[in-house]
Structure formats: C-alpha cells, structure tokens
Design a protein around this motif. Structure first.
Motif, PDB file in Angstrom:
ATOM      1  N   GLU A  87      52.851  63.393 -15.323  1.00  0.00           N
ATOM      2  CA  GLU A  87      53.267  62.625 -14.150  1.00  0.00           C
ATOM      3  C   GLU A  87      54.480  63.246 -13.452  1.00  0.00           C
ATOM      4  O   GLU A  87      54.799  62.886 -12.328  1.00  0.00           O
ATOM      5  N   TYR A  88      55.150  64.199 -14.109  1.00  0.00           N
ATOM      6  CA  TYR A  88      56.339  64.831 -13.535  1.00  0.00           C
ATOM      7  C   TYR A  88      56.103  66.264 -13.070  1.00  0.00           C
ATOM      8  O   TYR A  88      56.976  66.863 -12.456  1.00  0.00           O
ATOM      9  N   PHE A  89      54.950  66.847 -13.395  1.00  0.00           N
ATOM     10  CA  PHE A  89      54.638  68.223 -13.019  1.00  0.00           C
ATOM     11  C   PHE A  89      53.299  68.267 -12.304  1.00  0.00           C
ATOM     12  O   PHE A  89      52.400  67.493 -12.605  1.00  0.00           O
ATOM     13  N   GLU A  90      53.194  69.182 -11.357  1.00  0.00           N
ATOM     14  CA  GLU A  90      51.918  69.406 -10.692  1.00  0.00           C
ATOM     15  C   GLU A  90      51.479  70.845 -10.955  1.00  0.00           C
ATOM     16  O   GLU A  90      52.304  71.711 -11.228  1.00  0.00           O
ATOM     17  N   GLY A 148      49.559  84.909  -8.656  1.00  0.00           N
ATOM     18  CA  GLY A 148      48.217  84.401  -8.914  1.00  0.00           C
ATOM     19  C   GLY A 148      48.088  83.689 -10.248  1.00  0.00           C
ATOM     20  O   GLY A 148      46.988  83.391 -10.689  1.00  0.00           O
ATOM     21  N   GLU A 149      49.221  83.395 -10.897  1.00  0.00           N
ATOM     22  CA  GLU A 149      49.210  82.720 -12.190  1.00  0.00           C
ATOM     23  C   GLU A 149      49.277  81.211 -11.994  1.00  0.00           C
ATOM     24  O   GLU A 149      49.975  80.723 -11.106  1.00  0.00           O
ATOM     25  N   GLU A 150      48.560  80.491 -12.837  1.00  0.00           N
ATOM     26  CA  GLU A 150      48.632  79.035 -12.783  1.00  0.00           C
ATOM     27  C   GLU A 150      49.947  78.595 -13.410  1.00  0.00           C
ATOM     28  O   GLU A 150      50.310  79.045 -14.493  1.00  0.00           O
ATOM     29  N   VAL A 151      50.679  77.749 -12.710  1.00  0.00           N
ATOM     30  CA  VAL A 151      51.979  77.279 -13.186  1.00  0.00           C
ATOM     31  C   VAL A 151      52.058  75.764 -13.052  1.00  0.00           C
ATOM     32  O   VAL A 151      51.279  75.147 -12.328  1.00  0.00           O
ATOM     33  N   ARG A 152      53.007  75.189 -13.763  1.00  0.00           N
ATOM     34  CA  ARG A 152      53.358  73.773 -13.616  1.00  0.00           C
ATOM     35  C   ARG A 152      54.677  73.733 -12.861  1.00  0.00           C
ATOM     36  O   ARG A 152      55.619  74.442 -13.202  1.00  0.00           O
ATOM     37  N   VAL A 153      54.748  72.899 -11.836  1.00  0.00           N
ATOM     38  CA  VAL A 153      55.938  72.803 -10.995  1.00  0.00           C
ATOM     39  C   VAL A 153      56.511  71.399 -11.119  1.00  0.00           C
ATOM     40  O   VAL A 153      55.807  70.409 -10.920  1.00  0.00           O
ATOM     41  N   LYS A 161      63.338  68.182  -4.222  1.00  0.00           N
ATOM     42  CA  LYS A 161      62.411  68.377  -5.331  1.00  0.00           C
ATOM     43  C   LYS A 161      62.943  69.482  -6.237  1.00  0.00           C
ATOM     44  O   LYS A 161      63.400  70.519  -5.764  1.00  0.00           O
ATOM     45  N   CYS A 162      62.896  69.278  -7.545  1.00  0.00           N
ATOM     46  CA  CYS A 162      63.394  70.264  -8.514  1.00  0.00           C
ATOM     47  C   CYS A 162      62.661  71.597  -8.366  1.00  0.00           C
ATOM     48  O   CYS A 162      63.284  72.639  -8.273  1.00  0.00           O
ATOM     49  N   SER A 163      61.347  71.594  -8.394  1.00  0.00           N
ATOM     50  CA  SER A 163      60.486  72.769  -8.194  1.00  0.00           C
ATOM     51  C   SER A 163      60.619  73.871  -9.244  1.00  0.00           C
ATOM     52  O   SER A 163      60.216  75.005  -9.001  1.00  0.00           O
ATOM     53  N   THR A 164      61.175  73.577 -10.411  1.00  0.00           N
ATOM     54  CA  THR A 164      61.220  74.572 -11.482  1.00  0.00           C
ATOM     55  C   THR A 164      59.794  74.847 -11.941  1.00  0.00           C
ATOM     56  O   THR A 164      59.011  73.926 -12.130  1.00  0.00           O
ATOM     57  N   THR A 190      53.008  71.756 -23.960  1.00  0.00           N
ATOM     58  CA  THR A 190      53.926  71.032 -23.084  1.00  0.00           C
ATOM     59  C   THR A 190      55.369  71.055 -23.581  1.00  0.00           C
ATOM     60  O   THR A 190      56.219  70.399 -22.999  1.00  0.00           O
ATOM     61  N   GLY A 191      55.662  71.807 -24.623  1.00  0.00           N
ATOM     62  CA  GLY A 191      57.003  71.823 -25.203  1.00  0.00           C
ATOM     63  C   GLY A 191      58.091  72.185 -24.207  1.00  0.00           C
ATOM     64  O   GLY A 191      59.127  71.519 -24.133  1.00  0.00           O
ATOM     65  N   ASN A 192      57.881  73.243 -23.424  1.00  0.00           N
ATOM     66  CA  ASN A 192      58.892  73.647 -22.442  1.00  0.00           C
ATOM     67  C   ASN A 192      59.051  72.594 -21.350  1.00  0.00           C
ATOM     68  O   ASN A 192      60.159  72.355 -20.861  1.00  0.00           O
ATOM     69  N   LEU A 193      57.950  71.958 -20.976  1.00  0.00           N
ATOM     70  CA  LEU A 193      58.018  70.917 -19.950  1.00  0.00           C
ATOM     71  C   LEU A 193      58.828  69.726 -20.461  1.00  0.00           C
ATOM     72  O   LEU A 193      59.669  69.171 -19.740  1.00  0.00           O
ATOM     73  N   ILE A 194      58.588  69.343 -21.709  1.00  0.00           N
ATOM     74  CA  ILE A 194      59.313  68.223 -22.316  1.00  0.00           C
ATOM     75  C   ILE A 194      60.802  68.535 -22.394  1.00  0.00           C
ATOM     76  O   ILE A 194      61.646  67.697 -22.053  1.00  0.00           O
ATOM     77  N   MET A 195      61.146  69.757 -22.828  1.00  0.00           N
ATOM     78  CA  MET A 195      62.565  70.137 -22.921  1.00  0.00           C
ATOM     79  C   MET A 195      63.223  70.159 -21.545  1.00  0.00           C
ATOM     80  O   MET A 195      64.371  69.746 -21.397  1.00  0.00           O
ATOM     81  N   HIS A 196      62.505  70.629 -20.524  1.00  0.00           N
ATOM     82  CA  HIS A 196      63.055  70.649 -19.167  1.00  0.00           C
ATOM     83  C   HIS A 196      63.366  69.227 -18.705  1.00  0.00           C
ATOM     84  O   HIS A 196      64.460  68.963 -18.195  1.00  0.00           O
ATOM     85  N   LEU A 197      62.416  68.319 -18.891  1.00  0.00           N
ATOM     86  CA  LEU A 197      62.629  66.935 -18.466  1.00  0.00           C
ATOM     87  C   LEU A 197      63.808  66.310 -19.207  1.00  0.00           C
ATOM     88  O   LEU A 197      64.639  65.624 -18.605  1.00  0.00           O
ATOM     89  N   ARG A 198      63.892  66.569 -20.503  1.00  0.00           N
ATOM     90  CA  ARG A 198      64.977  65.998 -21.313  1.00  0.00           C
ATOM     91  C   ARG A 198      66.330  66.594 -20.934  1.00  0.00           C
ATOM     92  O   ARG A 198      67.291  65.868 -20.680  1.00  0.00           O
TER      93      ARG A 198
END
Length: 101
Positions: A38-41, A48-53, A63-66, A75-83
């Motif tokens: 819900e926090y990343f798209e 050309g790489e698929e990323v989560r923003v 918007k953060c846009s990291t 999802t470990g890196n995403l969880i750490m970023h949010l935290r």
C-alpha cells in the motif's frame, strides 16, 4: 583390459537422506500480501528494470519516490525503508512491541 565402473551415489549419512524423504522442504506460502504494497507502486526505471517506488508523502507535501529494485517478492528493504524513514511499521510489529512493554 579393466573397465572402470561409475561409483553409485551414496550418502555419508543415511539418516539425513531418510529425514529428507520424510520431510521435504516446504514452500513458504505468504498468508496475505505484505503491508508494504500500500506504500509502494511498481514502475520501470530508465534502465528498464522493474522497481518499487515509495509513494509516502513527506512533511513538505512531496512524494518520497525512493526506488528499490524489484527482486521477486522480497520486501525486507521496503519494510526497513518504511520503518527507518517514515516510522511506519506493520500492525503485527506494533502488537509485538506492546507485548514486550
């Protein structure tokens, strides 16, 4: 003339082989999608790489846009970023903190 016979496959530990046969590796099945979705798209970067923003809006209203490379469903890196960046943790983590306190 002697013939060389291939050696049969054998294990140094017959008990381990028996345990493996009885307990095959289980695939990890996620019960529900990670709260990070819900926090990343999903997007495609310039390479050309698929990323989560990250789509969290910061205090400045921007918007953060990291970006993080999309490597499977990890999802470990995403969880750490949010935290660490936005002080956002999953409901499960909040409940665990309450139990410890």
């Amino acid at each position: 003339m002697s013939s060389i016979q291939p050696m049969p496959h054998f294990s140094t530990s017959p008990l381990k082989d028996k345990e493996k046969a009885q307990n095959p590796k289980k695939k990890y099945n996620c019960k529900e999608p990670s709260f990070t979705y819900e926090y990343f798209e999903t997007a495609v970067n310039q390479k050309g790489e698929e990323v989560r923003v990250c789509k969290v809006i910061n205090e400045d209203g921007e918007k953060c846009s990291t970006e993080y490379k999309n490597i499977g469903s990890l999802t470990g890196n995403l969880i750490m970023h949010l935290r660490d960046t936005h002080d956002i943790v999953s409901q499960d983590d909040r409940e665990n903190v309450k139990k410890v306190l």
